[in-house]
Design a protein around this motif. Structure first.
Motif, PDB file in Angstrom:
ATOM      1  N   ALA A  21     -14.818  36.641 -44.634  1.00 34.16           N
ATOM      2  CA  ALA A  21     -14.166  35.379 -44.995  1.00 34.16           C
ATOM      3  C   ALA A  21     -15.185  34.287 -45.328  1.00 34.16           C
ATOM      4  O   ALA A  21     -14.927  33.437 -46.179  1.00 34.16           O
ATOM      5  N   ASP A  95     -16.676  20.840 -42.529  1.00 36.04           N
ATOM      6  CA  ASP A  95     -15.517  21.049 -43.398  1.00 36.04           C
ATOM      7  C   ASP A  95     -15.163  22.519 -43.601  1.00 36.04           C
ATOM      8  O   ASP A  95     -14.108  22.832 -44.130  1.00 36.04           O
ATOM      9  N   LYS A  96     -16.011  23.447 -43.156  1.00 37.77           N
ATOM     10  CA  LYS A  96     -15.762  24.871 -43.370  1.00 37.77           C
ATOM     11  C   LYS A  96     -15.375  25.647 -42.115  1.00 37.77           C
ATOM     12  O   LYS A  96     -14.777  26.708 -42.207  1.00 37.77           O
ATOM     13  N   PHE A  97     -15.724  25.150 -40.939  1.00 38.21           N
ATOM     14  CA  PHE A  97     -15.456  25.924 -39.720  1.00 38.21           C
ATOM     15  C   PHE A  97     -15.322  25.011 -38.511  1.00 38.21           C
ATOM     16  O   PHE A  97     -15.749  23.857 -38.515  1.00 38.21           O
ATOM     17  N   THR A 113     -13.441  29.490 -36.065  1.00 36.48           N
ATOM     18  CA  THR A 113     -12.377  29.600 -37.054  1.00 36.48           C
ATOM     19  C   THR A 113     -12.875  29.080 -38.394  1.00 36.48           C
ATOM     20  O   THR A 113     -13.436  27.985 -38.466  1.00 36.48           O
ATOM     21  N   ALA A 114     -12.680  29.890 -39.426  1.00 35.86           N
ATOM     22  CA  ALA A 114     -12.995  29.497 -40.803  1.00 35.86           C
ATOM     23  C   ALA A 114     -11.753  29.808 -41.625  1.00 35.86           C
ATOM     24  O   ALA A 114     -11.381  30.974 -41.766  1.00 35.86           O
ATOM     25  N   GLY A 115     -11.091  28.783 -42.107  1.00 35.75           N
ATOM     26  CA  GLY A 115      -9.840  28.994 -42.830  1.00 35.75           C
ATOM     27  C   GLY A 115      -8.808  29.595 -41.901  1.00 35.75           C
ATOM     28  O   GLY A 115      -8.559  29.071 -40.813  1.00 35.75           O
ATOM     29  N   SER A 116      -8.257  30.740 -42.284  1.00 40.41           N
ATOM     30  CA  SER A 116      -7.220  31.379 -41.464  1.00 40.41           C
ATOM     31  C   SER A 116      -7.773  32.510 -40.598  1.00 40.41           C
ATOM     32  O   SER A 116      -7.025  33.213 -39.930  1.00 40.41           O
ATOM     33  N   THR A 118     -10.170  33.899 -37.450  1.00 40.21           N
ATOM     34  CA  THR A 118     -10.792  33.495 -36.195  1.00 40.21           C
ATOM     35  C   THR A 118     -11.583  34.662 -35.608  1.00 40.21           C
ATOM     36  O   THR A 118     -11.090  35.791 -35.537  1.00 40.21           O
TER      37      THR A 118
END
Length: 126
Positions: A21, A95-97, A113-116, A118
């Motif tokens: 991801a 802003d990314k994680f 967590t990065a985006g959706s 984990t």
């Protein structure tokens, strides 16, 4: 909050999916899946040094609570973030994680967590 000490990772959940991801190269994903790092944390007031050792590399991160720091990601990229303490947890965000590191009993648990996606790492003090 006492993060001082040497911690041996014994469990990692969703590592491969997380590395994919964040865009880690396939070689890093393959290599990282095969090792469980040792993490050495030195805490002096609001100043921290975290050393992550694997058989192939050693990465050192230094930061002070509440101040912007440059850290190296699992795949070797340098990013800036601010680390803060909240309810005994170390929280690093950009802003990314978002990374949350906490002590539960004799374990240290880190959730990134990065985006959706984990990733969760569990370590025991050695």
């Amino acid at each position: 909050m006492n993060f001082n000490g040497t911690w041996k990772v014994y469990s990692e959940e969703n590592l491969e999916e997380f590395l994919k991801a964040i865009g880690a190269p396939q070689m890093i994903i393959k290599m990282r899946k095969e090792v469980k790092p040792v993490i050495i944390i030195e805490q002096n007031g609001k100043d921290f040094t975290c050393t992550m050792k694997t058989p192939v590399s050693t990465k050192v991160q230094s930061f002070s609570l509440g101040k912007e720091a440059e850290i190296t990601t699992l795949d070797g990229r340098k990013i800036k973030c601010i680390v803060r303490e909240e309810n005994g947890k170390l929280i690093a965000e950009n802003d990314k994680f978002t990374s949350v590191r906490e002590i539960q009993g004799d374990e240290m648990i880190e959730t990134i967590t990065a985006g959706s996606v984990t990733f969760t790492s569990r370590s025991k003090r050695v």
